[in-house]
Design a protein around this motif. Structure first.
Motif, PDB file in Angstrom:
ATOM      1  N   LYS A 138       0.821  -1.205   0.000  1.00  0.00           N
ATOM      2  CA  LYS A 138       0.000   0.000   0.000  1.00  0.00           C
ATOM      3  C   LYS A 138       0.859   1.261   0.000  1.00  0.00           C
ATOM      4  O   LYS A 138       0.332   2.377  -0.019  1.00  0.00           O
ATOM      5  N   SER A 139       2.182   1.101   0.040  1.00  0.00           N
ATOM      6  CA  SER A 139       3.095   2.244   0.122  1.00  0.00           C
ATOM      7  C   SER A 139       3.461   2.757  -1.267  1.00  0.00           C
ATOM      8  O   SER A 139       3.446   2.006  -2.247  1.00  0.00           O
ATOM      9  N   GLY A 140       3.793   4.032  -1.340  1.00  0.00           N
ATOM     10  CA  GLY A 140       4.299   4.601  -2.579  1.00  0.00           C
ATOM     11  C   GLY A 140       3.289   4.631  -3.706  1.00  0.00           C
ATOM     12  O   GLY A 140       2.076   4.557  -3.510  1.00  0.00           O
ATOM     13  N   GLU A 141       3.818   4.726  -4.912  1.00  0.00           N
ATOM     14  CA  GLU A 141       2.996   4.863  -6.128  1.00  0.00           C
ATOM     15  C   GLU A 141       2.984   3.553  -6.899  1.00  0.00           C
ATOM     16  O   GLU A 141       4.021   2.915  -7.103  1.00  0.00           O
ATOM     17  N   LEU A 142       1.808   3.147  -7.334  1.00  0.00           N
ATOM     18  CA  LEU A 142       1.670   1.935  -8.120  1.00  0.00           C
ATOM     19  C   LEU A 142       2.327   2.113  -9.489  1.00  0.00           C
ATOM     20  O   LEU A 142       2.102   3.111 -10.168  1.00  0.00           O
ATOM     21  N   VAL A 143       3.158   1.163  -9.878  1.00  0.00           N
ATOM     22  CA  VAL A 143       3.757   1.148 -11.220  1.00  0.00           C
ATOM     23  C   VAL A 143       2.894   0.232 -12.074  1.00  0.00           C
ATOM     24  O   VAL A 143       2.937  -0.993 -11.929  1.00  0.00           O
ATOM     25  N   THR A 144       2.105   0.810 -12.950  1.00  0.00           N
ATOM     26  CA  THR A 144       1.109   0.024 -13.685  1.00  0.00           C
ATOM     27  C   THR A 144       1.695  -0.724 -14.874  1.00  0.00           C
ATOM     28  O   THR A 144       1.141  -1.726 -15.311  1.00  0.00           O
ATOM     29  N   ASP A 174      12.543  -0.159  -7.225  1.00  0.00           N
ATOM     30  CA  ASP A 174      11.105  -0.368  -7.042  1.00  0.00           C
ATOM     31  C   ASP A 174      10.859  -1.638  -6.226  1.00  0.00           C
ATOM     32  O   ASP A 174      11.645  -2.599  -6.280  1.00  0.00           O
ATOM     33  N   ARG A 221       5.606  -1.180  -6.740  1.00  0.00           N
ATOM     34  CA  ARG A 221       5.416   0.136  -6.106  1.00  0.00           C
ATOM     35  C   ARG A 221       6.716   0.903  -6.137  1.00  0.00           C
ATOM     36  O   ARG A 221       7.795   0.347  -5.963  1.00  0.00           O
ATOM     37  N   ARG A 222       6.612   2.218  -6.351  1.00  0.00           N
ATOM     38  CA  ARG A 222       7.773   3.113  -6.335  1.00  0.00           C
ATOM     39  C   ARG A 222       7.632   4.054  -5.145  1.00  0.00           C
ATOM     40  O   ARG A 222       6.673   4.834  -5.050  1.00  0.00           O
ATOM     41  N   ASP A 263       8.441   7.178  -2.576  1.00  0.00           N
ATOM     42  CA  ASP A 263       8.722   8.603  -2.793  1.00  0.00           C
ATOM     43  C   ASP A 263      10.218   8.847  -2.876  1.00  0.00           C
ATOM     44  O   ASP A 263      10.978   8.410  -1.998  1.00  0.00           O
TER      45      ASP A 263
END
Length: 227
Positions: free
Chosen positions: A157-163, A172, A222-223, A225
């Motif tokens: 749930k952390s960071g930004e999803l790498v789609t 990552d 996930r990436r 911050d």
């Protein structure tokens, strides 16, 4: 006044030199593992609690491919990272902004220095062993001062999803699972490979994300911050 021309053999300044020097140091550290046991690493212990329920409960002969030797893994990684840093490299990590390159190098150095550390359920200490999330949490805590949730399903749930899987960058987080539930995490190192603590009976190692057991179990990336 016309600037002095470069002397023969003198290279022009390279804005990526600090990153290249950092990764070259990292390669030397990885290859040094050929001569010393991984558990001899004198690294600060993590303060993370050892209460993980991550990863497969036990290893079986059908779950993972035959582990590569520590020597082979270190040499393979060195080859891959040299290709990663080559001018015109197509690997996504080559396109990371310069401000982030030093952070990625720090994460990779810390992670790969732990190659060969045994898997221990709930482990967060390099002198005793790691489970999957214990390894990832330890690396990011000590490399960048980033404190992540203790278990992989919360890390997811952390960071930004790498789609787009094709746009993964080194550093990552990559997540795996069964029946739609995340139960394993590793750190992407580039060239389709990631470092992780697989399961009981295995050591921290580099595995292939694109083929084999882990490719079929991949769920998301996930990436964090700044990475």
């Amino acid at each position: 006044m016309t600037p002095n021309p470069l002397r023969p053999g003198q290279a022009a300044a390279n804005p990526r030199r600090p990153f290249r020097v950092g990764v070259q140091f990292f390669l030397a550290a990885a290859l040094a593992l050929l001569a010393v046991p991984a558990l001899a690493q004198q690294m600060p212990s993590s303060s993370l609690a050892a209460d993980s329920a991550d990863g497969p409960a036990a290893a079986t002969s059908t779950m993972l491919p035959e582990a590569m030797s520590l020597s082979d893994r270190a040499l393979l990684l060195a080859t891959d990272l040299n290709r990663l840093l080559a001018p015109g490299s197509s690997d996504a990590a080559a396109n990371v902004p310069p401000a982030q390159q030093g952070k990625i190098a720090s994460v990779l150095q810390r992670a790969m220095a732990l190659l060969g550390t045994p898997y221990v359920w709930g482990g967060t200490d390099p002198n005793k062993g790691f489970d999957c999330s214990g390894l990832v949490g330890y690396v990011f805590h000590n490399a960048l001062g980033i404190d992540l949730p203790r278990v992989s399903r919360e890390m997811a749930k952390s960071g930004e999803l790498v789609t787009d899987r094709a746009k993964l960058n080194a550093g990552d987080l990559v997540f795996f699972g069964r029946r739609g539930r995340v139960d394993h995490v590793g750190i992407y190192v580039g060239e389709g490979r990631f470092v992780h603590a697989p399961s009981r009976g295995k050591d921290v190692q580099v595995s292939n994300l694109d083929t084999g057991y882990w490719s079929a179990k991949f769920m998301q990336a996930r990436r964090l911050d700044g990475i």
